[in-house]
Design a protein around this motif. Structure first.
Motif, PDB file in Angstrom:
ATOM      1  N   HIS A 155      13.828  55.808   4.104  1.00  0.00           N
ATOM      2  CA  HIS A 155      12.916  54.765   3.630  1.00  0.00           C
ATOM      3  C   HIS A 155      12.550  54.998   2.171  1.00  0.00           C
ATOM      4  CE1 HIS A 155       9.904  51.621   3.908  1.00  0.00           C
ATOM      5  NE2 HIS A 155       8.959  52.468   3.495  1.00  0.00           N
ATOM      6  N   VAL A 156      12.316  56.270   1.824  1.00  0.00           N
ATOM      7  CA  VAL A 156      12.008  56.619   0.430  1.00  0.00           C
ATOM      8  C   VAL A 156      13.162  56.205  -0.485  1.00  0.00           C
ATOM      9  CG1 VAL A 156      11.713  58.574  -1.158  1.00  0.00           C
ATOM     10  CG2 VAL A 156      10.429  58.490   0.989  1.00  0.00           C
ATOM     11  N   ASP A 162      14.922  49.744  -5.094  1.00  0.00           N
ATOM     12  CA  ASP A 162      14.484  48.401  -5.464  1.00  0.00           C
ATOM     13  C   ASP A 162      13.168  48.501  -6.238  1.00  0.00           C
ATOM     14  OD1 ASP A 162      13.784  45.761  -5.732  1.00  0.00           O
ATOM     15  OD2 ASP A 162      13.568  45.364  -3.574  1.00  0.00           O
ATOM     16  N   PRO A 163      13.191  48.337  -7.561  1.00  0.00           N
ATOM     17  CA  PRO A 163      11.965  48.445  -8.373  1.00  0.00           C
ATOM     18  C   PRO A 163      10.871  47.471  -7.949  1.00  0.00           C
ATOM     19  CG  PRO A 163      13.905  48.508  -9.763  1.00  0.00           C
ATOM     20  CD  PRO A 163      14.381  48.120  -8.402  1.00  0.00           C
ATOM     21  N   ARG A 164      11.242  46.440  -7.187  1.00  0.00           N
ATOM     22  CA  ARG A 164      10.242  45.464  -6.749  1.00  0.00           C
ATOM     23  C   ARG A 164       9.649  45.826  -5.388  1.00  0.00           C
ATOM     24  NH1 ARG A 164      14.239  40.515  -6.872  1.00  0.00           N
ATOM     25  NH2 ARG A 164      15.366  42.176  -5.775  1.00  0.00           N
ATOM     26  N   SER A 165      10.076  46.926  -4.804  1.00  0.00           N
ATOM     27  CA  SER A 165       9.633  47.293  -3.464  1.00  0.00           C
ATOM     28  C   SER A 165       8.166  47.699  -3.459  1.00  0.00           C
ATOM     29  CB  SER A 165      10.489  48.432  -2.918  1.00  0.00           C
ATOM     30  OG  SER A 165      10.291  49.609  -3.677  1.00  0.00           O
ATOM     31  N   GLU A 166       7.598  47.734  -2.279  1.00  0.00           N
ATOM     32  CA  GLU A 166       6.173  48.004  -2.111  1.00  0.00           C
ATOM     33  C   GLU A 166       5.760  49.368  -2.635  1.00  0.00           C
ATOM     34  OE1 GLU A 166       2.217  47.221  -0.783  1.00  0.00           O
ATOM     35  OE2 GLU A 166       3.969  45.917  -1.057  1.00  0.00           O
ATOM     36  N   GLY A 167       6.607  50.385  -2.413  1.00  0.00           N
ATOM     37  CA  GLY A 167       6.197  51.724  -2.781  1.00  0.00           C
ATOM     38  C   GLY A 167       6.848  52.285  -4.028  1.00  0.00           C
TER      39      GLY A 167
END
Length: 607
Positions: A155-156, A162-167
């Motif tokens: 998951h990490v 994806d730079p737009r991801s939540e984390g």
């Protein structure tokens, strides 16, 4: 004092920037509230690089939660982030903080997308076949927790892709790959860096863990390229999970942005973590957790670090392997050694041949009388499979140590061996004894593997000797055995236990006219044999530590296997690394020095 001045300078510099500029006003990040930012977020932004985006990301979530809950404060106004010499980034009290005050609160919405629960749910939705495959692989390797660790690790990697991801904003601040950013754990070190651990018990454990991770990667993704997940990245993500994610009875298994800036304080930590269970659930896996809070547990003056415990009794071996650092003068250090009984000592241990089973009964009675731990006789060394244990993920777990058993008691054909390295990160091994337990027949020597504690570590002693036939005496001996198996045993107690095991039937009576006093010299021959065993063990281990870094072959005495032979060029490269002065190198030197202090104290008791 230099560290204190550095912190004060940093805090003054951050304070001069002011609190109303930067990206934290009404026109800042999406979701940010229209109020001045706290010193905490401004100090994170001042760290530069990826921390600027992370500060904005965290502030938006924390301040939005504050607004939703009627304006409550999630960050104590005294808390600020700063670079701490030799420790990376830490949290510092800008002004005094009182015990009982909440210094930091991370809302569930900030960490939930970075939790194992979320990672598993996402994996089951996107790739259910892989989740089932991972569970089977983990079970086959004897480490069922690996499936959850791997899910969070992947998951990490996906979030970072994806730079737009939540984390992404948070995960981008994690230390980089293969020693390219400090700190890093030995699993990610270069072979030459790992070789600086030669001659210490840590070296073998690092090698076994690396092999386990490599085998797990091949089993999960196939040996022909990793199914798009290179071994290097998988190892990095797994190490990040094991070193940065929190877990425990009072904590969700998740990365905790902001909280993970707190450095290790051990038993001297001035803060502790906790989380509220919103819905208990049928078992721990189904628990719904609420906000995570960091509470100050002792009054902390201005300028001091705010710290938590990464394990109250963690020795440098565990700290280095899991978190990438080792502290100087760690009172919780331990060292595995092997006591080899030969010559007079072996003859003494075989006393039942001459004196019958009565001498065994006397040995057990004296151990109970004085509350001394029991020893385990080992006849052969077998390396266990190197699994991963979820007890290494956060929480306060001191790990185990050598099992202490009375070598004269009947021994089953196989036993569970809870030695320190297996307790912390490996499945319990199964060992087979060759020869009879009471006499050591079929072998040229008897070997006891023990864990010796740092000389500064106190070991409880019985206030006064008890009648060896009473339940209190039995309980005292059992308690001492548990303590020794958990925290190690100091040289003085080890010597006393060894004296008991070498009784021959000629020992002078103790002060009460009955059993001998094992804390004082017994017969001349017995005393000489016991001290010779300690001296030989400590000298061999000390020589091995030094020889392991020089050209030629060597043996890792604590792990019991031969080391690769070093040529002059490679030995020179290792020595050069040890003189580099980098943080990881300083930690290696701290670890090696702690081991030497234990062995030197052991040697002192042998004279």
């Amino acid at each position: 004092m230099r560290a204190r001045r550095t912190l004060a300078t940093t805090l003054a510099r951050v304070s001069r920037r002011g609190l109303h500029g930067g990206p934290f006003g009404a026109a800042g990040a999406a979701g940010a509230v229209d109020e001045p930012p706290t010193e905490f977020f401004e100090s994170i932004r001042a760290l530069g690089g990826e921390h600027e985006r992370f500060a904005e990301w965290l502030h938006a979530r924390v301040s939005a939660d504050e607004t939703a809950r009627g304006g409550r404060r999630n960050v104590h106004p005294a808390v600020t982030a700063a670079r701490v010499p030799g420790m990376g980034v830490g949290l510092v009290a800008r002004r005094p903080v009182r015990a009982g005050e909440i210094v930091l609160r991370i809302p569930r919405d900030a960490y939930a997308p970075l939790s194992a629960t979320h990672a598993l749910a996402a994996a089951k939705a996107k790739a259910p076949a892989f989740v089932d495959h991972a569970a089977k692989v983990a079970a086959s390797m004897g480490a069922p927790e690996l499936a959850t660790h791997a899910a969070l690790a992947l998951h990490v990697l996906f979030e970072l892709g994806d730079p737009r991801s939540e984390g992404f904003a948070y995960l981008a601040t994690l230390p980089g790959l293969a020693g390219k950013a400090s700190p890093s754990v030995p699993l990610l070190w270069t072979p030459t860096q790992v070789a600086t651990l030669r001659g210490t018990p840590t070296h073998g454990r690092v090698l076994r863990r690396a092999k386990f991770v490599s085998d797990a990667h091949a089993a999960l993704f196939g040996s022909g390229g990793g199914g798009g997940v290179p071994l290097e990245k998988f190892a990095w993500a797994l190490s990040s999970v094991l070193s940065r994610a929190a877990s425990g009875d009072r904590m969700p298994y998740a990365f905790l942005p902001g909280v993970d800036l707190l450095n290790h304080g051990g038993v001297d930590a001035n803060c502790e973590l906790s989380a509220v269970k919103l819905a208990p659930g049928g078992n721990e896996e189904n628990v719904t957790w609420g906000d995570v809070e960091v509470t100050c547990v002792k009054d902390t003056p201005a300028g001091e670090q705010l710290t938590i415990s990464y394990g109250d009794e963690s020795d440098n071996c565990r700290l280095l392997r899991l978190y990438g650092f080792a502290t100087r003068g760690n009172v919780h250090d331990r060292r595995t050694i092997e006591l080899r009984l030969t010559g007079d000592a072996l003859d003494a241990w075989r006393a039942p041949r001459r004196w019958g089973p009565g001498i065994d009964a006397a040995r057990r009675a004296i151990l109970r009388l004085h509350g001394l731990p029991r020893l385990t006789a080992e006849f052969e060394h077998v390396d266990a499979g190197a699994g991963l244990d979820d007890r290494e993920v956060g929480g306060s777990n001191p790990g185990g140590a050598a099992v202490f058993r009375d070598p004269t008691l009947p021994r089953p054909e196989t036993i569970d061996d809870d030695e320190e390295e297996e307790e912390e990160e490996e499945e319990p091994s199964r060992r087979r004894a060759s020869g009879k337990e009471g006499e050591g027949e079929g072998t040229d020597a008897v070997r006891w593997r023990c864990v010796v504690a740092h000389p500064s570590k106190p070991f409880p002693t019985v206030a006064r000797a008890a009648d060896s036939s009473t339940p209190a005496a039995h309980a005292a001996s059992d308690a001492a055995t548990v303590l020794a198996a958990t925290y190690g045993v100091p040289p003085s107690v080890l010597l006393a236990s060894l004296r008991v095991h070498l009784l021959t039937g000629f020992e002078p009576a103790g002060p009460d006219g009955a059993e001998p006093d094992p804390r004082r010299p017994i017969s001349e021959r017995n005393e000489a044999a016991a001290r010779a065993v300690l001296g030989e063990a400590s000298e061999r281990a000390l020589r091995g530590m030094n020889a392991a870094l020089r050209p030629g072959a060597g043996v890792d005495d604590a792990a019991g296997f031969e080391l690769d032979e070093l040529d002059a060029e490679r030995a020179g490269a290792i020595q050069k690394e040890l003189k580099s002065g980098e943080d990881w190198c300083a930690s290696v030197m701290n670890l090696r020095r702690g081991q030497e202090e234990i062995l030197e104290e052991l040697l002192r008791h042998s004279r």
